[in-house]
Design an enzyme around this catalytic site. Structure first.
Site, PDB file in Angstrom:
ATOM      1  N   SER A  24       0.975  -1.027   0.347  1.00  5.70           N
ATOM      2  CA  SER A  24      -0.047  -0.032  -0.116  1.00  5.70           C
ATOM      3  C   SER A  24       0.509   0.957  -0.067  1.00  5.70           C
ATOM      4  CB  SER A  24      -1.127   0.100   1.740  1.00  5.70           C
ATOM      5  OG  SER A  24      -1.964   0.617   1.299  1.00  5.70           O
ATOM      6  N   ASP A  52      -5.682  -3.393  -2.774  1.00  5.94           N
ATOM      7  CA  ASP A  52      -5.010  -3.064  -1.881  1.00  5.94           C
ATOM      8  C   ASP A  52      -4.475  -4.587  -0.668  1.00  5.94           C
ATOM      9  OD1 ASP A  52      -3.450  -2.316   1.295  1.00  5.94           O
ATOM     10  OD2 ASP A  52      -4.691  -0.659   0.797  1.00  5.94           O
TER      11      ASP A  52
END
Length: 389
Positions: free
Chosen positions: A45, A212
């Protein structure tokens, strides 16, 4: 010297800012730790954004200058990540007429077989999968990595880089940069790793949808351990906030509304999961050491910082820098022998130097900076008064 890796977790823009400050402290305080020569970087991320830049040779101190807008050559403004996903909105809106027609036909043709709400449920397919356009991450990093000395190709980097995302349809983690996934541009992989569901639409790569990387694990330090790293330095910027310990006036986070409640919930889940994973690493990789650095749980500055505030970004980066230095000193009796076992050494003189900061010229550069200023003033004086009057 052992093979060394840096693993950075997610945490949004605030997490990236914290990680940069922490990495700057590590670079100064651990003798022998050269970020330009680290063997492996792993990022998830927002940690993938920082890792990909570090792997391209931009050091943590340069990154800190970028954050506080002191480096005009590479400026970054967090608000660029909040541009509406207009393409996603349009694509979903185009689906609506067909979905409405199917729903009406179903109700008019066989109203007794399906309830109204059951038929209307199909209309949820027209809801956008994300609010903001994550393509800005791909664009910004793509432009940065196209500069001389950098690369947007995993295969041409001087050090190993792994960017972890989640394959949405398979529910499994994928490490871009590993065999079979090294052909994907780094900037595109980082966009996928940062596509937090609900905020950014999934990213399509080779016909698969990715979101993510933190959905499966928080740190993914195991990626570096499998690559042979014997020392993994991890930074996790998200910890649950302990308001009573902090002595806050508002001890109940619910008084701050839904964002604070969701943030605390998310932090608690990923923090608990991360420590479970770290305990497992000790059993699976007994010959390796994994060292974690993270904020104190009682610091409101980390929890409530405003990423769009220039002042808050400066404060958070400096706080991460100073807190990590303090943490190194507090754990010096444990960390010093551990680091020495990997060919590194804690620089206690640097750690205890109270004049060090990210917000001003570093002490070792201050004399040179003052000398340059004196020379400039002297030249200016001669230009204004050639006769020496």
């Amino acid at each position: 010297m052992s093979e060394i890796a840096i693993a950075l977790a997610g945490g949004g823009p605030l997490g990236a800012i914290y990680e940069i400050g922490a990495c700057a402290a590590l670079a100064e305080s651990v003798e022998g730790l050269d970020f330009s020569r680290v063997d492996t970087f792993v990022g998830v991320s927002s940690g993938a954004i920082v890792s990909s830049i570090l792997a391209n040779g931009i050091g943590p101190h340069r990154l800190a200058r970028i954050l506080i807008s002191d480096d005009a050559a590479i400026a970054f403004e967090p608000s660029t990540l909040l541009r509406p996903a207009l393409g996603e909105y349009a694509r979903r809106a185009a689906m609506l007429p067909g979905l409405l027609a199917d729903t009406l036909a179903e109700q008019l043709g066989a109203p007794s077989q399906r309830g109204v709400f059951e038929s209307l449920a199909r209309l949820t397919r027209a809801l956008p999968t994300g609010l903001f356009d994550g393509a800005e991450i791909d664009r910004i990093l793509g432009e940065l990595f196209s500069r001389d000395g950098m690369s947007n190709d995993f295969r041409t980097l001087k050090r190993k880089l792994f960017v972890v995302a989640t394959d949405l349809d398979a529910g499994r983690a994928v490490a871009f940069g590993s065999p079979g996934f090294e052909h994907v541009p780094i900037s595109r992989a980082v966009q996928a790793s940062s596509a937090l569901p609900g905020l950014f639409p999934p990213v399509e790569i080779d016909g698969r949808s990715y979101v993510d990387g933190a959905l499966i694990k928080t740190l993914h330090a195991s990626v570096a351990l499998r690559e042979g790293a014997r020392l993994v330095l991890c930074v996790n910027p998200l910890v649950p906030y302990n308001a009573p310990v902090a002595g806050a006036d508002e001890e109940h986070l619910e008084t701050r509304g839904l964002p604070a409640v969701l943030s605390q919930t998310f932090r608690a889940i990923i923090h608990s999961r991360m420590h479970t994973g770290l305990a497992r690493y000790r059993h699976e990789y007994p010959d390796a050491d994994v060292v974690l650095f993270e904020p104190a749980r009682d610091n409101a500055q980390v929890f409530f910082a405003n990423v769009f505030s220039y002042r808050d970004r400066r404060r958070l980066c400096e706080h991460a820098y100073q807190h990590t230095r303090t943490d190194l000193y507090r754990r010096r009796h444990t960390l010093a022998p551990l680091f020495e076992g990997h060919g590194l050494r804690l620089d206690l003189a640097a750690i205890t130097d109270s004049t060090r900061t990210l917000l001003f010229p570093r002490p070792d550069n201050l004399k040179a900076t003052l000398g340059q200023l004196d020379g400039t003033l002297s030249r200016l004086s001669r230009l204004l008064d050639p006769a020496g009057r």
